[in-house]
Design a protein around this motif. Structure first.
Motif, mmCIF file in Angstrom:
data_model
loop_
_atom_site.group_PDB
_atom_site.id
_atom_site.type_symbol
_atom_site.label_atom_id
_atom_site.label_comp_id
_atom_site.label_asym_id
_atom_site.label_seq_id
_atom_site.Cartn_x
_atom_site.Cartn_y
_atom_site.Cartn_z
ATOM 1 N N LYS A 78 14.544 8.186 -72.664
ATOM 2 C CA LYS A 78 15.735 8.405 -71.832
ATOM 3 C C LYS A 78 16.406 7.054 -71.578
ATOM 4 O O LYS A 78 16.096 6.384 -70.588
ATOM 5 C CB LYS A 78 15.335 9.085 -70.523
ATOM 6 C CG LYS A 78 14.646 10.427 -70.762
ATOM 7 C CD LYS A 78 13.984 10.976 -69.507
ATOM 8 C CE LYS A 78 13.245 12.256 -69.821
ATOM 9 N NZ LYS A 78 12.506 12.793 -68.659
ATOM 10 N N PRO A 79 17.325 6.641 -72.438
ATOM 11 C CA PRO A 79 17.880 5.288 -72.357
ATOM 12 C C PRO A 79 19.147 5.164 -71.522
ATOM 13 O O PRO A 79 19.798 4.116 -71.541
ATOM 14 C CB PRO A 79 18.196 4.980 -73.827
ATOM 15 C CG PRO A 79 18.552 6.297 -74.411
ATOM 16 C CD PRO A 79 17.732 7.331 -73.670
ATOM 17 N N PHE A 80 19.485 6.214 -70.756
ATOM 18 C CA PHE A 80 20.755 6.211 -70.036
ATOM 19 C C PHE A 80 20.527 6.296 -68.527
ATOM 20 O O PHE A 80 19.485 6.746 -68.060
ATOM 21 C CB PHE A 80 21.618 7.395 -70.475
ATOM 22 C CG PHE A 80 21.832 7.464 -71.962
ATOM 23 C CD1 PHE A 80 22.696 6.582 -72.596
ATOM 24 C CD2 PHE A 80 21.152 8.398 -72.725
ATOM 25 C CE1 PHE A 80 22.888 6.636 -73.968
ATOM 26 C CE2 PHE A 80 21.337 8.472 -74.093
ATOM 27 C CZ PHE A 80 22.205 7.585 -74.717
ATOM 28 N N ARG A 81 21.534 5.865 -67.783
ATOM 29 C CA ARG A 81 21.515 6.072 -66.340
ATOM 30 C C ARG A 81 22.436 7.234 -65.985
ATOM 31 O O ARG A 81 23.265 7.670 -66.801
ATOM 32 C CB ARG A 81 21.905 4.803 -65.585
ATOM 33 C CG ARG A 81 23.243 4.183 -65.932
ATOM 34 C CD ARG A 81 23.381 2.839 -65.215
ATOM 35 N NE ARG A 81 24.573 2.098 -65.616
ATOM 36 C CZ ARG A 81 25.742 2.165 -64.999
ATOM 37 N NH1 ARG A 81 25.883 2.971 -63.952
ATOM 38 N NH2 ARG A 81 26.757 1.437 -65.413
ATOM 39 N N VAL A 82 22.308 7.726 -64.784
ATOM 40 C CA VAL A 82 23.061 8.914 -64.381
ATOM 41 C C VAL A 82 24.558 8.704 -64.557
ATOM 42 O O VAL A 82 25.284 9.591 -65.009
ATOM 43 C CB VAL A 82 22.725 9.296 -62.924
ATOM 44 C CG1 VAL A 82 23.623 10.415 -62.429
ATOM 45 C CG2 VAL A 82 21.251 9.707 -62.813
ATOM 46 N N THR A 83 25.037 7.536 -64.186
ATOM 47 C CA THR A 83 26.431 7.124 -64.366
ATOM 48 C C THR A 83 27.372 7.921 -63.467
ATOM 49 O O THR A 83 28.150 7.347 -62.704
ATOM 50 C CB THR A 83 26.867 7.272 -65.845
ATOM 51 O OG1 THR A 83 25.886 6.650 -66.672
ATOM 52 C CG2 THR A 83 28.229 6.629 -66.068
ATOM 53 N N GLY A 84 27.325 9.227 -63.549
ATOM 54 C CA GLY A 84 28.152 10.109 -62.721
ATOM 55 C C GLY A 84 27.783 11.546 -62.997
ATOM 56 O O GLY A 84 27.332 11.886 -64.088
ATOM 57 N N LYS A 85 27.967 12.428 -62.010
ATOM 58 C CA LYS A 85 27.537 13.817 -62.145
ATOM 59 C C LYS A 85 28.294 14.543 -63.247
ATOM 60 O O LYS A 85 27.762 15.442 -63.881
ATOM 61 C CB LYS A 85 27.705 14.546 -60.816
ATOM 62 C CG LYS A 85 26.755 14.067 -59.725
ATOM 63 C CD LYS A 85 26.917 14.868 -58.452
ATOM 64 C CE LYS A 85 25.923 14.398 -57.385
ATOM 65 N NZ LYS A 85 26.079 15.164 -56.119
ATOM 66 N N HIS A 131 17.984 14.043 -67.804
ATOM 67 C CA HIS A 131 18.397 15.038 -68.794
ATOM 68 C C HIS A 131 18.992 14.440 -70.064
ATOM 69 O O HIS A 131 19.137 15.160 -71.055
ATOM 70 C CB HIS A 131 19.417 15.987 -68.163
ATOM 71 C CG HIS A 131 18.893 16.731 -66.974
ATOM 72 N ND1 HIS A 131 18.041 17.798 -67.081
ATOM 73 C CD2 HIS A 131 19.092 16.532 -65.642
ATOM 74 C CE1 HIS A 131 17.733 18.244 -65.868
ATOM 75 N NE2 HIS A 131 18.358 17.503 -64.987
ATOM 76 N N ALA A 132 19.361 13.157 -70.061
ATOM 77 C CA ALA A 132 20.034 12.549 -71.212
ATOM 78 C C ALA A 132 19.001 11.872 -72.115
ATOM 79 O O ALA A 132 18.476 10.812 -71.785
ATOM 80 C CB ALA A 132 21.083 11.540 -70.752
ATOM 81 N N PHE A 133 18.713 12.497 -73.271
ATOM 82 C CA PHE A 133 17.658 12.047 -74.184
ATOM 83 C C PHE A 133 18.227 11.317 -75.391
ATOM 84 O O PHE A 133 19.331 11.605 -75.854
ATOM 85 C CB PHE A 133 16.869 13.243 -74.727
ATOM 86 C CG PHE A 133 15.864 13.819 -73.774
ATOM 87 C CD1 PHE A 133 14.552 13.388 -73.791
ATOM 88 C CD2 PHE A 133 16.230 14.803 -72.874
ATOM 89 C CE1 PHE A 133 13.608 13.929 -72.932
ATOM 90 C CE2 PHE A 133 15.302 15.348 -72.009
ATOM 91 C CZ PHE A 133 13.989 14.913 -72.037
ATOM 92 N N ASP A 134 17.429 10.408 -75.907
ATOM 93 C CA ASP A 134 17.528 10.015 -77.308
ATOM 94 C C ASP A 134 16.573 10.948 -78.046
ATOM 95 O O ASP A 134 15.352 10.808 -77.952
ATOM 96 C CB ASP A 134 17.110 8.560 -77.503
ATOM 97 C CG ASP A 134 16.970 8.211 -78.973
ATOM 98 O OD1 ASP A 134 17.961 8.337 -79.702
ATOM 99 O OD2 ASP A 134 15.841 7.864 -79.395
ATOM 100 N N HIS A 135 17.121 11.918 -78.752
ATOM 101 C CA HIS A 135 16.289 13.002 -79.264
ATOM 102 C C HIS A 135 15.340 12.555 -80.368
ATOM 103 O O HIS A 135 14.308 13.195 -80.592
ATOM 104 C CB HIS A 135 17.182 14.157 -79.730
ATOM 105 C CG HIS A 135 17.837 14.874 -78.591
ATOM 106 N ND1 HIS A 135 17.197 15.819 -77.829
ATOM 107 C CD2 HIS A 135 19.075 14.745 -78.054
ATOM 108 C CE1 HIS A 135 18.003 16.256 -76.880
ATOM 109 N NE2 HIS A 135 19.155 15.628 -76.998
ATOM 110 N N ALA A 136 15.658 11.485 -81.055
ATOM 111 C CA ALA A 136 14.758 11.024 -82.114
ATOM 112 C C ALA A 136 13.443 10.502 -81.550
ATOM 113 O O ALA A 136 12.381 10.669 -82.157
ATOM 114 C CB ALA A 136 15.443 9.938 -82.941
ATOM 115 N N SER A 137 13.493 9.867 -80.382
ATOM 116 C CA SER A 137 12.287 9.268 -79.791
ATOM 117 C C SER A 137 11.746 10.041 -78.598
ATOM 118 O O SER A 137 10.572 9.912 -78.240
ATOM 119 C CB SER A 137 12.586 7.837 -79.343
ATOM 120 O OG SER A 137 13.552 7.845 -78.289
ATOM 121 N N GLY A 138 12.615 10.832 -77.955
ATOM 122 C CA GLY A 138 12.216 11.496 -76.718
ATOM 123 C C GLY A 138 12.404 10.624 -75.496
ATOM 124 O O GLY A 138 12.116 11.069 -74.378
#
Length: 502
Positions: free
Chosen positions: A261-268, A252-259
């Motif tokens: 997903k450069p992130f990990r879940v990390t925590g709920k 669900h965590a986007f870099d909106h400029a590119s589309g």
């Protein structure tokens, strides 16, 4: 010595999306699932086959999805989408170099796989896997309708049309099906028997949790397999599962400029997501694959101890979970399917489970589904009551139109187009998306669009405006050019059979 038998069942399905919008819901949904699930999952199956694995899993590909994976329009558009994925990686390099590098490599690999393996469509790919004994392929109705809510004639027509479609694409008629949404109503097993279906899926509660074997249903020779939820939910449940682990890529965590997903879940409940780290994700895949194998072995040992003989575990998921929703899912699949035989588990297909003797006493099944509550509420609840009424109208109008035409030897292109539009209107996806509030606006628009086309044609035909109806039907077919074999005369034939039986 075998611990018991394990069957993995994957259900591949998307509604008809071609030429019905792109973003945020529409064709992009198809191309994302194709790139991130269907390509890598098939790659996993090919690698396992090269290592000598057979009867790896049972794979359902719905006719409406197969039509899109084979269609010249979507094949060209998919190729362009993959190229655009690579170009987006180039454009992102200055801002997110690590992400851009990963995405460029993934896009390049997907392009090579697509051009080498998929250029003639999906059916040659799936047929090759089936012919080599790597998978068992399941069929189903043409457009994934929720069968229990349909008139019997319409339900049987759509099932027969779907099985005919799969036969044309794959060369043989499936003996197993994934009933859309695992929807079941008493008596459907008799329809399955007439259609040549020998096995189908229900959710575990329909068998009161007794999923350690398949069971003939209510005096028929058709057997039902139930999902083992204790094992299945280890991967993905309404509340938890491996994909929510902190080291996996966040969907669900986007870099909106590119589309991307450069992130990990990390925590709920963590708003500031940490960067995605492939090495951490790979370690999590290994850990969770081993945990799942241990879960299967533990479950099989419990069944053996309780029953005094080896049992069966069936785990079933949407194919799109692996890769599209859960980025690391294909890697997890490959490890699990490699580790299970090493742990003494017999991995096979639903057909293989029947051949191995995992069929026991007959059962009477209740009305059920795999949706919330395991009943029909997702497709028949208060949120979609108007859509249920519309579907009843669509089915009634379709039957009336066919029954109102004198029997002849030739096909009627207008009635065939009407049947296709009705089938599209009856897709279970629209009610699901509304009930779950997932792109509900798009779902309502699509359901209404096809419903209105059914209304238009069924208003024109009784009024004697056949030329106008033919022109409108041709325009609908130009947009929704799938299931050219769907012959509305089969509905009339079904009525004749019913009258003779009565």
């Amino acid at each position: 010595m075998s611990e018991g038998t394990f069957c993995l069942v994957l259900h591949s399905h998307l509604p008809w999306l071609a030429r019905h919008g792109s973003w945020p819901v529409g064709e992009d949904w198809l191309y994302q699932a194709w790139a991130h699930s269907y390509l890598p999952v098939v790659d996993v199956l090919h690698r396992l086959a090269e290592r000598g694995h057979r009867d790896v899993l049972t794979l359902g590909v719905t006719p409406v999805l197969a039509a899109q994976l084979d269609h010249p329009y979507t094949l060209r558009a998919m190729h362009a989408w993959l190229a655009d994925w690579q170009l987006r990686a180039h454009a992102t390099h200055a801002r997110l170099p690590d992400t851009a590098y990963r995405e460029h490599r993934a896009a390049a690999a997907a392009l090579e796989t697509f051009e080498h393996t998929w250029r003639h469509g999906g059916s040659p790919v799936f047929r090759g896997l089936a012919d080599a004994g790597v998978v068992e392929l399941l069929g189903g109705p043409v457009t994934h309708p929720f069968g229990p809510l349909l008139p019997g004639r319409v339900r049987r027509f759509l099932l027969d049309g779907g099985l005919r479609d799969t036969t044309r694409r794959l060369g043989s008629r499936p003996e197993g099906i994934w009933a859309p949404e695992c929807g079941y109503a008493p008596g459907m097993e008799r329809e399955y028997a007439v259609a040549g279906v020998r096995r189908f899926l229900v959710d575990g509660p329909a068998l009161h949790g007794d999923t350690a074997a398949a069971h003939p249903v209510d005096g028929s020779d058709v057997v039902a397999f139930g999902r083992d939820l204790e094992v299945t939910y280890r991967v993905w449940s309404p509340r938890s599962g491996y994909p929510g682990g902190p080291d996996y890529r966040d969907f669900h965590a986007f870099d909106h400029a590119s589309g991307f997903k450069p992130f990990r879940v990390t925590g709920k409940r963590v708003a500031a997501k940490a960067p995605y780290a492939p090495d951490r994700a790979a370690l999590a895949v290994g850990k969770d694959a081993q945990d799942f194998v241990a879960t299967v072995v533990r479950r099989l040992r419990e069944l053996h101890a309780r029953r005094g003989k080896p049992g069966l575990v069936v785990a079933a998921y949407d194919t799109e979970l692996f890769g599209h929703w859960w980025h690391e899912g294909p890697a997890w699949l490959e490890q699990v399917l490699t580790l299970l035989p090493d742990a003494g588990v017999h991995v096979t297909t639903l057909r293989g489970a029947v051949e191995a003797g995992h069929v026991e006493e007959p059962v009477v099944l209740p009305p059920s589904s795999w949706g919330s509550g395991k009943d029909w509420r997702v497709w028949d609840g208060a949120a979609v009551r108007d859509m249920v009424a519309d579907n009843t109208e669509v089915a009634t109008r379709l039957l009336a139109a066919v029954d109102g035409v004198p029997r002849s030897t030739g096909r009627d292109a207008t009635l065939d187009a009407l049947a296709v539009q009705a089938a599209l209107a009856l897709s279970s996806d629209w009610a699901f998306m509304v009930t779950k509030d997932s792109a509900a606006h798009y779902a309502r628009r699509r359901a209404a669009e096809h419903r209105d086309r059914v209304r238009e044609l069924t208003d024109l035909l009784p009024a004697g405006r056949h030329e106008e109806a033919a022109r409108r039907a041709a325009s609908f077919t130009a947009q929704d050019d799938l299931f050219g074999h769907l012959d509305a005369r089969q509905l009339a034939t079904a009525r004749a059979r019913t009258l003779v039986t009565a």
